[in-house]
Motif scaffolding. Structure first.
Motif, short mmCIF file in Angstrom:
data_model
loop_
_atom_site.label_atom_id
_atom_site.label_comp_id
_atom_site.label_asym_id
_atom_site.label_seq_id
_atom_site.Cartn_x
_atom_site.Cartn_y
_atom_site.Cartn_z
N ASP A 1 42.11 37.58 48.31
CA ASP A 1 40.97 36.88 47.70
C ASP A 1 39.70 37.27 48.42
OD1 ASP A 1 40.60 35.02 49.99
OD2 ASP A 1 42.37 34.01 49.24
N ASN B 1 35.22 28.59 46.81
CA ASN B 1 35.10 29.16 45.47
C ASN B 1 35.42 30.65 45.52
OD1 ASN B 1 34.61 29.17 42.72
ND2 ASN B 1 32.44 29.63 42.97
N ASN B 2 36.60 31.00 46.01
CA ASN B 2 36.96 32.40 46.14
C ASN B 2 37.50 32.94 44.83
OD1 ASN B 2 38.87 30.41 47.37
ND2 ASN B 2 40.31 32.08 47.10
N ASN B 3 37.50 34.27 44.70
CA ASN B 3 38.01 34.97 43.53
C ASN B 3 39.18 35.86 43.94
OD1 ASN B 3 35.92 34.00 41.76
ND2 ASN B 3 34.53 35.46 42.74
N TYR C 1 38.16 39.36 40.13
CA TYR C 1 38.20 38.60 38.88
C TYR C 1 37.80 37.15 39.16
CZ TYR C 1 40.50 42.51 36.58
OH TYR C 1 40.78 43.75 36.03
N SER C 2 36.71 36.73 38.53
CA SER C 2 36.20 35.37 38.72
C SER C 2 36.69 34.40 37.65
CB SER C 2 34.66 35.39 38.71
OG SER C 2 34.16 35.89 37.47
N GLY D 1 35.23 36.09 48.78
CA GLY D 1 34.21 35.07 48.53
C GLY D 1 32.91 35.41 49.21
N ASN E 1 39.38 30.37 38.62
CA ASN E 1 38.56 29.53 39.47
C ASN E 1 39.25 29.25 40.81
OD1 ASN E 1 36.23 27.74 39.93
ND2 ASN E 1 37.75 26.10 39.77
N ASN E 2 38.54 29.55 41.91
CA ASN E 2 39.07 29.35 43.25
C ASN E 2 40.49 29.93 43.36
OD1 ASN E 2 38.88 28.45 45.92
ND2 ASN E 2 39.93 26.54 45.45
#
Length: 380
Positions: A81, A89-91, A109-110, A83, A113-114
């Motif tokens: 991941d 709020n990581n992707n 990829y966003s 951020g 969510n989180n």
């Protein structure tokens, strides 16, 4: 080059290692070159554990690589991941490197969510299948996630498992039928919000074939899965519902229909935990984790009888995180201790001079196994 049995990287944390034709590829995080919390890291060691290549993914304030696989072209596929400044709020992150650790491609990829990806496997069609979790935007809970990528790291399909309570996928293996076998945990509200170990089987189109939970009145988690030479699924993790101490290590053998064949718990009076498992050339099951904060390695036969067990008496709060096996009957283990990460090699008899015998109890597990009817749905 110098022959080593161990190599330590300062200010780093290792999460996964794989054997690639005698070389050992490790992924994790590097704190020394961080802009914020740290940068994702991939290192390639030769058979003597000398570093031959290293690469940092330093395009943001923090990023992590949690798992790595090698594809049919000899490229390394990593997942984790990413951020900016905070982990709230990581992707999800997936990246591809060639054999010299030159970055070929990466995608963030966003839409999840989180989200975070904890493990990856290559299926028989050459697709990359990754698992982890995400947080549904209209709920305050995490839901388990599986995503299938093509070789260009584009999303082919995905599924969310359990939109009603906290759940997470930790590890994945692909069996001889090209089915995806995944383990993790599921939080059941009717059990005082404690976790149960979770095993789910998907076909290659991400249709759920079966799913089961395993646990008692307290926290039970599945961390790692391996498939033995008979096609059985061997799971390791931990249980707070059984055992002599505060928490015991668990090892369970399932058949292809997710029925329990044998289940054992292993531990002393404190805290015991199995984090990773590998099947060696002799068909034995080798697990690593910790016992009361110290490194633990245990070898089981096919009937889950203990063959050999040792602890690595280095320091408190040190533990083995992952294990792999080479073709010379050596076990390659990664260890994390006080922000220093170590890769080292032991042979099948665990001959290290600073390993000592460990007194633990092996007993049968009597936790219930039940069908899980949690829904799965697509989001991409």
């Amino acid at each position: 080059m110098e022959k080593k049995i161990a190599n330590t990287v300062k200010n780093a944390y290792f999460y996964d290692t794989i054997n690639d034709h005698g070389n050992h590829v490790v992924v994790g995080i590097n704190y020394s070159e961080a802009k914020g919390n740290g940068n994702a890291l991939i290192i390639k060691f030769d058979k003597d554990l000398n570093i031959v290549a290293t690469e940092n993914y330093d395009e943001t304030d923090y990023s992590y690589f949690y798992n790595v696989a090698v594809d049919d072209d000899g490229n390394y596929i990593t997942v984790g991941d990413i951020g900016s400044g905070t982990q709230d709020n990581n992707n999800i992150l997936i990246a591809k490197f060639d054999k010299d650790l030159n970055k070929l491609a990466s995608k963030i990829y966003s839409i999840y969510n989180n989200g975070s990806l904890s493990s990856i496997a290559i299926d028989k069609d050459g697709n990359y299948v990754a698992i982890g979790y995400m947080t549904l935007k209209d709920k305050k809970c995490d839901s388990a996630l599986i995503v299938k990528f093509d070789k260009d790291l584009n999303i082919l399909s995905d599924k969310i498992y359990n939109g009603n309570g906290n759940s997470c996928f930790y590890d994945i293996e692909i069996d001889s039928n090209n089915d995806y076998i995944i383990v993790g945990y599921d939080q059941l509200k009717n059990k005082n919000n404690y976790y149960d170990g979770l095993i789910v089987k998907f076909d290659s189109n991400l249709n759920k074939l079966s799913a089961k939970t395993y646990g008692g009145d307290y926290a039970d988690i599945f961390n790692s899965i391996a498939i033995d030479y008979d096609g059985n699924y061997i799971i390791v993790g931990s249980t707070g519902s059984e055992g002599p101490g505060n928490n015991s290590a668990s090892i369970i053998k399932f058949d292809k229909n997710l029925n329990v064949l044998i289940a054992k718990i292993y531990g002393g009076n404190g805290i015991d935990y199995f984090h990773s498992i590998v099947i060696d050339d002799d068909g034995n099951y080798i697990t690593v984790g910790y016992t009361d904060g110290k490194d633990q390695i245990v070898k089981f036969d096919k009937d889950l009888n203990v063959l050999t067990t040792k602890i690595y008496d280095k320091s408190y709060d040190s533990h083995f995180y992952d294990i792999d096996a080479d073709t010379k009957k050596n076990y390659i283990i990664i260890n994390n201790d006080d922000n220093d990460a170590t890769i080292f090699k032991v042979n099948c008899l665990f001959p290290e001079s600073n390993m000592v015998n460990l007194e633990c109890i092996l007993t049968d597990s009597n936790l219930p196994l039940v069908n899980s009817d949690m829904p799965s749905f697509s989001i991409a």
